[in-house]
Design an enzyme around this catalytic site. Structure first.
Site, short mmCIF file in Angstrom:
data_model
loop_
_atom_site.label_atom_id
_atom_site.label_comp_id
_atom_site.label_asym_id
_atom_site.label_seq_id
_atom_site.Cartn_x
_atom_site.Cartn_y
_atom_site.Cartn_z
N THR A 56 25.41 14.50 1.70
CA THR A 56 26.57 15.21 1.28
C THR A 56 26.38 15.58 -0.35
O THR A 56 26.95 16.84 -0.62
CB THR A 56 27.93 14.48 1.32
OG1 THR A 56 28.02 14.17 2.93
CG2 THR A 56 29.15 15.21 1.06
N VAL A 57 26.03 14.51 -1.11
CA VAL A 57 26.01 14.87 -2.42
C VAL A 57 24.77 15.99 -2.81
O VAL A 57 25.04 16.73 -3.54
CB VAL A 57 25.97 13.75 -3.35
CG1 VAL A 57 25.70 13.94 -4.75
CG2 VAL A 57 27.04 12.85 -3.12
N LYS A 117 29.23 21.42 8.83
CA LYS A 117 29.22 19.99 9.40
C LYS A 117 29.40 20.01 10.92
O LYS A 117 30.61 20.17 11.21
CB LYS A 117 30.20 19.33 8.80
CG LYS A 117 30.11 17.70 9.03
CD LYS A 117 28.83 17.15 8.22
CE LYS A 117 29.02 15.63 8.54
NZ LYS A 117 27.91 14.81 7.96
N ASP A 126 33.17 15.54 4.61
CA ASP A 126 32.21 15.76 4.08
C ASP A 126 32.01 17.34 3.62
O ASP A 126 31.93 17.55 2.26
CB ASP A 126 30.76 15.59 4.90
CG ASP A 126 30.48 14.16 5.11
OD1 ASP A 126 31.02 13.28 4.41
OD2 ASP A 126 29.51 13.83 6.00
N GLU A 144 24.58 20.39 7.45
CA GLU A 144 24.60 19.14 7.21
C GLU A 144 24.64 18.14 8.23
O GLU A 144 25.72 18.11 8.81
CB GLU A 144 25.60 18.61 6.05
CG GLU A 144 25.19 17.25 5.57
CD GLU A 144 26.39 16.26 4.87
OE1 GLU A 144 26.58 15.44 4.71
OE2 GLU A 144 27.40 17.34 4.39
#
Length: 238
Positions: free
Chosen positions: A21-22, A42, A55, A115
């Site tokens: 996520t980062v 997502k 997220d 993601e």
């Protein structure tokens, strides 16, 4: 089979809690900084109850609210998406649905970041479909986020070999959390990861990057990523 969809990048990890996520937020931040429009998709958010930030919300907090966020399925148990969906009595997320939404977002944005949940082959539905099937439908490259320490060479090689076995492209690997005091294994892995992965090391995010103030995160993000990902850091040293 969908034709290749330009502007879509799938982000997977070698495991859970690996920094996907980062990393997704950093990719979004550097794209926004040069004027590109960005959407983050997502497919399945697990371990989060209705109304709780997931997220996508975290990416938007760090990278900026100009990011378009989209979440297709949300399940409260922190489990594989198909298991979490079954326990919640909710329909699973299917790869074709994800690909169709990604295509629509790609028609309206310069960059779409998809993601995944957990690793590449985590099951999304009862057929065993995974994020790899989403990437195949989209003809999209898959960026791998890996750990820094002991064991990451094996996990990364397994992931990239699974990608190649499915005819999927891997532009490179990003270390999702580089420790403040790296041990011997981490320092060696910095040099050895490209060989294990058969792909370039394209990013190293510092431990705690997600805890930075959003303005500081956006200002620093380009220094964590190689030019191939829109960043400014050409090489990585321990």
């Amino acid at each position: 089979m969908h034709e290749d969809v330009d502007g879509v990048l799938v982000v997977t990890g070698t495991d859970t809690e690996i920094g996907k996520t980062v990393t997704t937020a950093a990719l979004a931040a550097v794209a926004l900084a040069v004027g590109r429009s960005v959407a983050v998709l997502k497919p399945a958010q697990t371990g989060v109850v209705p109304g709780e930030p997931g997220d996508v919300a975290e990416v938007r907090r760090l990278a900026g609210e100009m990011v378009t966020g989209c979440e297709l399925g949300r399940y409260p148990d922190p489990l594989a998406p198909v298991t979490a969906a079954r326990r919640a009595g909710l329909p699973p997320v299917r790869p074709r649905d994800v690909a169709e939404v990604a295509e629509k977002l790609a028609a309206e944005h310069d960059l779409v970041l998809v993601e995944g949940a957990g690793g590449l082959l985590v099951h999304y539905d009862e057929t065993g479909a995974s994020l790899a099937d989403v990437a195949r439908l989209l003809g999209a490259p898959v960026l791998v986020v890996a750990a820094a320490g002991l064991g990451t060479l094996n996990a990364t090689q397994l992931t990239t070999e699974a990608l190649r076995a499915r005819g999927l492209r891997c532009p490179g690997v990003v270390i999702g959390s580089w420790p403040d005091a790296p041990d011997l294994a981490a320092r060696c892995n910095l040099e050895d990861l490209p060989g294990a992965a058969g792909a370039s090391l394209l990013g190293v995010l510092p431990q705690g990057a997600g805890a930075l103030a959003p303005a500081d995160f956006r200002a620093a993000a380009s220094r964590w990523l190689a030019p191939e990902l829109g960043g400014t850091r050409p090489q990585f040293q321990s």
